[in-house]
Every structure is written in structure tokens, then in C-alpha cells.
Design a protein around this motif. Structure first.
Motif, PDB file in Angstrom:
ATOM      1  N   ILE A  42      17.026 -16.466 -28.313  1.00 13.84           N
ATOM      2  CA  ILE A  42      17.457 -16.870 -26.971  1.00 13.84           C
ATOM      3  C   ILE A  42      16.274 -16.826 -26.008  1.00 13.84           C
ATOM      4  CG2 ILE A  42      18.745 -16.004 -24.961  1.00 13.84           C
ATOM      5  CD1 ILE A  42      21.011 -15.323 -26.999  1.00 13.84           C
ATOM      6  N   ASN A  43      15.531 -15.744 -26.022  1.00 16.96           N
ATOM      7  CA  ASN A  43      14.427 -15.604 -25.077  1.00 16.96           C
ATOM      8  C   ASN A  43      13.286 -16.570 -25.358  1.00 16.96           C
ATOM      9  OD1 ASN A  43      15.611 -13.725 -23.389  1.00 16.96           O
ATOM     10  ND2 ASN A  43      14.950 -12.004 -24.628  1.00 16.96           N
ATOM     11  N   VAL A  44      12.986 -16.808 -26.615  1.00 17.34           N
ATOM     12  CA  VAL A  44      11.917 -17.760 -26.952  1.00 17.34           C
ATOM     13  C   VAL A  44      12.353 -19.183 -26.600  1.00 17.34           C
ATOM     14  CG1 VAL A  44      10.517 -18.725 -28.818  1.00 17.34           C
ATOM     15  CG2 VAL A  44      10.905 -16.257 -28.701  1.00 17.34           C
ATOM     16  N   THR A  45      13.577 -19.534 -26.956  1.00 21.64           N
ATOM     17  CA  THR A  45      14.097 -20.865 -26.637  1.00 21.64           C
ATOM     18  C   THR A  45      14.160 -21.070 -25.125  1.00 21.64           C
ATOM     19  OG1 THR A  45      15.405 -20.886 -28.664  1.00 21.64           O
ATOM     20  CG2 THR A  45      16.070 -22.423 -26.926  1.00 21.64           C
ATOM     21  N   GLY A  46      14.647 -20.086 -24.410  1.00 20.42           N
ATOM     22  CA  GLY A  46      14.718 -20.185 -22.951  1.00 20.42           C
ATOM     23  C   GLY A  46      13.349 -20.321 -22.315  1.00 20.42           C
ATOM     24  N   SER A  47      12.361 -19.621 -22.840  1.00 14.65           N
ATOM     25  CA  SER A  47      10.995 -19.729 -22.316  1.00 14.65           C
ATOM     26  C   SER A  47      10.449 -21.135 -22.517  1.00 14.65           C
ATOM     27  CB  SER A  47      10.081 -18.714 -23.008  1.00 14.65           C
ATOM     28  OG  SER A  47      10.482 -17.402 -22.681  1.00 14.65           O
ATOM     29  N   LEU A  48      10.680 -21.680 -23.707  1.00  8.40           N
ATOM     30  CA  LEU A  48      10.230 -23.045 -23.989  1.00  8.40           C
ATOM     31  C   LEU A  48      10.925 -24.047 -23.060  1.00  8.40           C
ATOM     32  CD1 LEU A  48       8.699 -25.129 -25.739  1.00  8.40           C
ATOM     33  CD2 LEU A  48      10.686 -25.123 -27.260  1.00  8.40           C
ATOM     34  N   LEU A  49      12.233 -23.929 -22.943  1.00 12.76           N
ATOM     35  CA  LEU A  49      12.980 -24.867 -22.099  1.00 12.76           C
ATOM     36  C   LEU A  49      12.584 -24.761 -20.631  1.00 12.76           C
ATOM     37  CD1 LEU A  49      16.514 -24.610 -23.744  1.00 12.76           C
ATOM     38  CD2 LEU A  49      14.850 -26.479 -23.941  1.00 12.76           C
ATOM     39  N   LEU A  50      12.311 -23.561 -20.169  1.00 10.59           N
ATOM     40  CA  LEU A  50      11.882 -23.391 -18.788  1.00 10.59           C
ATOM     41  C   LEU A  50      10.535 -24.074 -18.550  1.00 10.59           C
ATOM     42  CD1 LEU A  50      12.756 -22.255 -16.110  1.00 10.59           C
ATOM     43  CD2 LEU A  50      11.693 -20.093 -16.733  1.00 10.59           C
TER      44      LEU A  50
END
Length: 131
Positions: A42-50
Motif C-alpha cells: 500500500i505504501n509503495v503503491t501510494g508513493s508511486l501514484l502520488l
């Protein structure tokens, strides 16, 4: 500076969506082997999307959408509190190596995700459009 009520509502609505998505991911894929893979993902995906958010014309063209998607959805989706609590629980349970791998690995993976997302955004969006 007082935030405009419309933007506060956008952040709140987006945050609710992001929090439900995060909770749903945890329900669909609970940690089973002692490593908090779901929160990590979740945190890695969210960082990429941000980092990719500025490449989205909708976010560049509308402050309301940028707030709803960035601090709203992605802010509600990613989670520092679960990351910290899971790291604490691993340490308290005597899994020092796993805790360190999780805590440092998450930071490193999120950093790489942001770098990759920012590079992709720079390739897709002219510099003058990024502001």
C-alpha cells in the motif's frame, strides 16, 4: 491561511475513499507470514501514484481534484501509523531482523517509487505544465 471549505470537503471525501481502499486491501490480503506485506505494498503503491499525480491532466487542471486525489485518496490510502505500529509490534515480538527489513525496506522502496514516478511524470508532462 484558512483552507477553503470546498477543498476541505474534497480532501475529506477523498480521504474516506482512500481509507476504505486501504482497509479493503488489508481484509483481502491480511499478513500471514509475519511480514506486513499488505501495508508495505500500500505504501509503495501510494508513493508511486502520488509522484505520478502531476502527470494526470485532471489533477493539473483542477485544484479540487488534485486535493481530492493527493492528500485525499492517496493520503487516506497510505499509512504511516500502521507502518509504525507494525514495526513496533515486530520489535516487541522479538523479530528484530524482520522489523528492520520492514522499516528500512519500506522507506527505501517508497523512495525508489517516488523517484520512478517523478521521472515518468517529467517525461510525460512539459516542465512548464508542472508549475
Amino acid at each position: 491561511m484558512t483552507p477553503r471549505p470546498r477543498l476541505v470537503a474534497c480532501a475529506a471525501a477523498g480521504g474516506a475513499v482512500g481509507a476504505v481502499l486501504r482497509w479493503s486491501a488489508g481484509e483481502l490480503a491480511p499478513a500471514a507470514d509475519g511480514f506486513p506485506w499488505t501495508t508495505f505494498a500500500i505504501n509503495v503503491t501510494g508513493s508511486l501514484l502520488l509522484a505520478l499525480l502531476p502527470a494526470l491532466a485532471l489533477a493539473r487542471g483542477s485544484r479540487a481534484w488534485a486535493v481530492a486525489l493527493g492528500p485525499g485518496v492517496l493520503g487516506g490510502f497510505t499509512t504511516l501509523s500502521a507502518y509504525a505500529e507494525e514495526g513496533r509490534a515486530l520489535l516487541a515480538g522479538g523479530s528484530t531482523g524482520t522489523a528492520l527489513a520492514y522499516l528500512l525496506g519500506t522507506l527505501a522502496a517508497c523512495w525508489v517509487a517516488v523517484l520512478l514516478g517523478a521521472a515518468a511524470t517529467r517525461r510525460q508532462v512539459p516542465e512548464e505544465d508542472l508549475g
